[in-house]
Design an enzyme around this catalytic site. Structure first.
Site: not given
Ligand code: HSE
Length: 308
Positions: A181, A128
């Site tokens: 993201t 990630e």
């Molecule tokens: N919590 C993260 C965001 C998840 O919202 O940026 C990304 O899939």
């Protein structure tokens, strides 16, 4: 050669009131991966279908996550990884998490499970970090542990698995546009007004309490996001209309799935989930944007072995 073929599920992160801390695991959409132990002492990505992604181990989330596992194991490991992507990148339903979590879960299995599923979370988080610049756990944790998960703390990492009320069914619409993201994180404000924080942590507590007590009404009241959704929803065409229609059709709650563009709803029962899917479809058909709709019960198991 020892080999395993797995299903690496899609996930919904944030769930409105739990930015970066809440997530749940889906059952009807996910990637397939085949991992094979080799005598090469090398981590190799040998094949990727369904997406244009780097084969180079240090540039691929699955490779980076497995490298983190091997570093912690402190002994040489040879593994070939095949990835068959069904979850598109930038979809908001945990595409990078499925690859990262799937890879470490399968390698751990092939090695005789030297790590617990909880321990695998930090390795998968490295994937990630590569994908979004931030090692969030709210997609990889539900993929690895199944069901609903809650990150109580990032430092030290403390992740809990929460109960999954039996009647919950998710409906997710994935408009076929890509939101990275990293971009969706860049538009979030770094400071939160106390009043909003109070509302948000009230809802987070309410949601978790609702999962434990199977109180669908409490779950519904708590599925609200006053901090992130108002900033990110402008990136998603027809978000407000979809939400309005979903709620009036009977969804318990509706919000942005992860960092979008997917929009999730949680529903009580399969029939309502189907009705909500149809209502959302009616809205999106007029946008000219292609979309996919997934209906899924909560996958309490997480990653699954398809064959070994
Ligand atoms: N919590 C993260 C965001 C998840 O919202 O940026 C990304 O899939």
């Amino acid at each position: 050669m020892k080999s395993i073929r797995i299903f690496a599920p899609a996930t919904i992160a944030n769930l409105s009131c739990g930015f970066d801390v809440l997530g749940c695991c889906l059952d009807t959409i996910g990637d397939e991966m085949t991992l094979t132990l080799t005598a090469s002492n090398e981590i190799r990505i040998t094949k990727i279908t369904g997406a244009q992604l780097p084969l180079e181990t240090t540039k691929n989330v699955a490779g980076v996550a497995v490298n983190a596992l091997v570093a912690a194991l402190n002994q040489p490991v040879g593994v070939d990884i095949e990835i068959h992507k069904r979850i598109k990148a930038g979809s908001g339903i945990g595409s990078s998490a499925a690859s990262s979590a799937g890879a470490v879960w399968a390698v751990n299995h092939l090695l005789g499970n030297p790590f617990t599923p909880h321990e695998l979370i930090s390795f998968a988080m490295e994937g990630e970090r590569l994908a979004s610049g931030n090692a969030h756990a709210d997609n990889v944790a539900p993929a690895l542990l199944g069901g609903f998960t809650f990150v109580r703390s990032y430092a030290p990492l403390d992740v809990l698995k929460l109960p999954s009320p039996k009647e919950l069914v998710a409906t997710v619409i994935h408009p076929q546009i890509e939101i990275k993201t990293a971009d969706a994180r860049a538009i979030i404000k770094q400071n939160v007004a106390l009043k909003k924080a109070i509302t948000q942590w009230g809802n987070l507590g309410g949601f978790i309490s609702g999962l434990f007590t199977e109180d669908y009404n409490l779950i519904s009241r708590s599925l609200d996001d006053v901090i992130i959704e108002p900033l990110r929803s402008i990136l998603i065409p027809e978000f407000e209309t979809v939400k309005e229609v979903a709620l009036s059709t009977g969804a318990l709650g509706c919000g942005i799935s992860g960092s979008g563009p997917s929009i999730f709803t949680l529903n009580r029962g399969y029939q309502t989930a189907q009705q909500v899917a149809q209502a959302i479809k009616n809205v999106y058909q007029h946008t000219g944007i292609d979309f996919e709709i997934h209906i899924s019960k909560i996958n309490t198991q997480g990653i699954k072995t398809l064959s070994s």
